[in-house]
Design a protein around this motif. Structure first.
Motif, mmCIF file in Angstrom:
data_model
loop_
_atom_site.group_PDB
_atom_site.id
_atom_site.type_symbol
_atom_site.label_atom_id
_atom_site.label_comp_id
_atom_site.label_asym_id
_atom_site.label_seq_id
_atom_site.Cartn_x
_atom_site.Cartn_y
_atom_site.Cartn_z
ATOM 1 N N ASP A 163 41.199 53.326 -0.320
ATOM 2 C CA ASP A 163 42.541 53.812 -0.009
ATOM 3 C C ASP A 163 43.181 53.028 1.138
ATOM 4 O O ASP A 163 44.249 53.381 1.615
ATOM 5 C CB ASP A 163 42.556 55.310 0.258
ATOM 6 C CG ASP A 163 41.692 55.722 1.428
ATOM 7 O OD1 ASP A 163 41.024 54.847 2.018
ATOM 8 O OD2 ASP A 163 41.689 56.917 1.761
ATOM 9 N N ARG A 164 42.505 51.972 1.599
ATOM 10 C CA ARG A 164 43.060 50.982 2.511
ATOM 11 C C ARG A 164 43.486 51.610 3.846
ATOM 12 O O ARG A 164 44.590 51.405 4.329
ATOM 13 C CB ARG A 164 44.209 50.215 1.831
ATOM 14 C CG ARG A 164 43.788 49.656 0.489
ATOM 15 C CD ARG A 164 44.814 48.861 -0.227
ATOM 16 N NE ARG A 164 46.062 49.538 -0.517
ATOM 17 C CZ ARG A 164 46.224 50.459 -1.467
ATOM 18 N NH1 ARG A 164 45.207 50.883 -2.189
ATOM 19 N NH2 ARG A 164 47.424 50.970 -1.688
ATOM 20 N N LYS A 165 42.548 52.373 4.416
ATOM 21 C CA LYS A 165 42.803 53.027 5.694
ATOM 22 C C LYS A 165 41.702 52.694 6.687
ATOM 23 O O LYS A 165 40.573 52.370 6.312
ATOM 24 C CB LYS A 165 42.875 54.547 5.514
ATOM 25 C CG LYS A 165 44.062 55.016 4.702
ATOM 26 C CD LYS A 165 44.087 56.535 4.576
ATOM 27 C CE LYS A 165 45.314 56.998 3.784
ATOM 28 N NZ LYS A 165 45.371 58.480 3.653
ATOM 29 N N LEU A 166 42.057 52.778 7.962
ATOM 30 C CA LEU A 166 41.079 52.749 9.037
ATOM 31 C C LEU A 166 40.926 54.170 9.559
ATOM 32 O O LEU A 166 41.918 54.825 9.920
ATOM 33 C CB LEU A 166 41.531 51.829 10.173
ATOM 34 C CG LEU A 166 41.657 50.339 9.844
ATOM 35 C CD1 LEU A 166 42.158 49.576 11.070
ATOM 36 C CD2 LEU A 166 40.341 49.757 9.364
ATOM 37 N N LEU A 167 39.700 54.641 9.568
ATOM 38 C CA LEU A 167 39.386 55.969 10.062
ATOM 39 C C LEU A 167 38.744 55.864 11.438
ATOM 40 O O LEU A 167 38.222 54.811 11.806
ATOM 41 C CB LEU A 167 38.447 56.693 9.095
ATOM 42 C CG LEU A 167 38.883 56.731 7.628
ATOM 43 C CD1 LEU A 167 37.836 57.442 6.787
ATOM 44 C CD2 LEU A 167 40.240 57.399 7.483
ATOM 45 N N ALA A 173 44.840 54.217 11.061
ATOM 46 C CA ALA A 173 45.931 53.389 10.524
ATOM 47 C C ALA A 173 45.851 53.375 9.010
ATOM 48 O O ALA A 173 44.760 53.330 8.430
ATOM 49 C CB ALA A 173 45.860 51.969 11.070
ATOM 50 N N ASP A 174 47.014 53.390 8.387
ATOM 51 C CA ASP A 174 47.118 53.345 6.932
ATOM 52 C C ASP A 174 47.744 52.007 6.545
ATOM 53 O O ASP A 174 48.906 51.751 6.826
ATOM 54 C CB ASP A 174 47.989 54.507 6.456
ATOM 55 C CG ASP A 174 48.106 54.586 4.933
ATOM 56 O OD1 ASP A 174 47.653 53.652 4.248
ATOM 57 O OD2 ASP A 174 48.650 55.584 4.445
ATOM 58 N N LEU A 175 46.954 51.143 5.912
ATOM 59 C CA LEU A 175 47.432 49.822 5.502
ATOM 60 C C LEU A 175 47.833 49.772 4.036
ATOM 61 O O LEU A 175 48.073 48.687 3.503
ATOM 62 C CB LEU A 175 46.372 48.759 5.780
ATOM 63 C CG LEU A 175 46.209 48.373 7.255
ATOM 64 C CD1 LEU A 175 45.130 49.206 7.917
ATOM 65 C CD2 LEU A 175 45.898 46.894 7.419
ATOM 66 N N SER A 176 47.942 50.912 3.381
ATOM 67 C CA SER A 176 48.212 50.915 1.946
ATOM 68 C C SER A 176 49.593 50.364 1.612
ATOM 69 O O SER A 176 49.801 49.882 0.491
ATOM 70 C CB SER A 176 48.041 52.320 1.373
ATOM 71 O OG SER A 176 48.952 53.230 1.964
ATOM 72 N N ALA A 177 50.532 50.415 2.550
ATOM 73 C CA ALA A 177 51.850 49.832 2.310
ATOM 74 C C ALA A 177 51.887 48.339 2.623
ATOM 75 O O ALA A 177 52.881 47.663 2.341
ATOM 76 C CB ALA A 177 52.903 50.556 3.148
ATOM 77 N N HIS A 178 50.802 47.810 3.180
ATOM 78 C CA HIS A 178 50.756 46.410 3.609
ATOM 79 C C HIS A 178 49.907 45.542 2.689
ATOM 80 O O HIS A 178 50.055 44.317 2.682
ATOM 81 C CB HIS A 178 50.216 46.329 5.040
ATOM 82 C CG HIS A 178 51.075 47.055 6.028
ATOM 83 N ND1 HIS A 178 52.046 46.426 6.774
ATOM 84 C CD2 HIS A 178 51.109 48.362 6.375
ATOM 85 C CE1 HIS A 178 52.644 47.314 7.547
ATOM 86 N NE2 HIS A 178 52.099 48.489 7.323
ATOM 87 N N THR A 179 49.017 46.159 1.928
ATOM 88 C CA THR A 179 48.213 45.423 0.965
ATOM 89 C C THR A 179 47.798 46.385 -0.139
ATOM 90 O O THR A 179 47.581 47.575 0.109
ATOM 91 C CB THR A 179 46.966 44.801 1.608
ATOM 92 O OG1 THR A 179 46.196 44.135 0.589
ATOM 93 C CG2 THR A 179 46.083 45.843 2.282
ATOM 94 N N LYS A 180 47.681 45.860 -1.370
ATOM 95 C CA LYS A 180 47.190 46.703 -2.461
ATOM 96 C C LYS A 180 45.723 46.431 -2.771
ATOM 97 O O LYS A 180 45.173 46.996 -3.721
ATOM 98 C CB LYS A 180 48.041 46.493 -3.711
ATOM 99 C CG LYS A 180 48.015 45.101 -4.299
ATOM 100 C CD LYS A 180 48.902 45.055 -5.535
ATOM 101 C CE LYS A 180 48.891 43.672 -6.188
ATOM 102 N NZ LYS A 180 49.723 43.648 -7.416
#
Length: 274
Positions: free
Chosen positions: A73-77, A88-95
């Motif tokens: 899900d392309r997140k940093l926990l 941080a949620d990087l899902s809008a920055h990379t698929k």
């Protein structure tokens, strides 16, 4: 180097990645089992976190909290010792799935992603490194990076090194006071060896797990290999720590691709005192 034959610390895992030593424990992602484990210095499992969207890279922030890549899900926990929260949620920055990262002294995180659909065996494509600020904001740190994998910060925080797995090399960037990257260059051409996870030692050497040969190698700037450990399988990742501060921990998969696809628990962590 002191001890020449790595010793087994713990086994029975599916695929151990991204070891990090912190406060007397070795933290590791068991990627295919969707868990992050903490082992004590005897190899006993003393903590386990469930990360259902596939844990990958790990790192420690200045306050001691554990940062965990949630790859799918392309997140940093962030785990503060009691609860897991989203950093941080990087899902809008990379698929593409997130991979490994490095954290600097100011808690800036340099994180890479696969860059293409690795699972579907699509042709590899270059991708970006992203920089995640301490407040969770996200910027592009570098472009045209080829499957960025293990990363480390060396030279007193002035240099970022990144393993480009499929290019069989480690690249380097200068880091300025604002965290910007420049002066991209080759730190080490590994002559066909494909580096996965890496770590730095106190002398500026880089230890790298070589996935396709089963080796852990120590390489210095310019590409000279100074030391090697060899396993029958795939070398994955490494870190330096232990109570002495000079113990090299190495994760490996002691089988073949068919064993891995079958979900056999053939991943283990070994150590050697440097």
């Amino acid at each position: 180097m002191g001890e020449q034959n790595p010793r087994l610390l713990a086994d029975g895992f599916l695929f151990l990645e991204a070891p990090k030593w912190h406060n007397g424990r070795l933290w590791l992602s068991d990627v295919f089992d969707h868990k992050v484990h903490a082992l004590d210095d005897k190899g006993e499992r003393c903590h386990c976190l469930e990360i259902p969207t596939r844990p990958s890279g790990l790192g420690i922030m200045s306050d001691g909290s554990l940062v965990i890549v949630s790859a799918k899900d392309r997140k940093l926990l962030r785990f503060d010792g009691s609860a897991i929260t989203e950093h941080a949620d990087l899902s809008a920055h990379t698929k593409w799935w997130l991979n490994d990262f490095a954290i600097d002294a100011l808690d800036r995180i340099y994180v890479g992603d696969f860059g293409y659909d690795f699972v579907a065996n699509d042709p590899p494509r270059s991708t970006k490194l992203h920089r995640v600020e301490r407040d969770g904001s996200i910027l592009v740190a570098a472009s045209d990076v080829d499957f960025p994998n293990g990363s480390a910060i060396i030279n007193g925080g002035r240099t970022l090194v990144v393993a480009e797995t499929w290019k069989a090399r480690i690249i380097a960037f200068d880091i300025d006071a604002q965290g910007n990257l420049s002066n991209r260059r080759i730190f080490a051409d590994l002559d066909g060896r494909q580096p996965d996870g890496i770590c730095a030692d106190a002398d500026g050497g880089i230890w790298a797990g070589i996935y396709n040969t089963g080796e852990f190698v120590r390489v210095v700037d310019g590409g000279r290999i100074t030391d090697t450990f060899k396993f029958d399988g795939s070398a994955i990742s490494c870190t330096i720590g232990g109570n002495s501060g000079s113990r090299l921990f190495m994760t490996a998969f002691l089988g073949n691709e068919a064993d891995m696809a079958a979900g056999l628990p053939k991943s283990a962590v070994f150590y050697a005192d440097l």
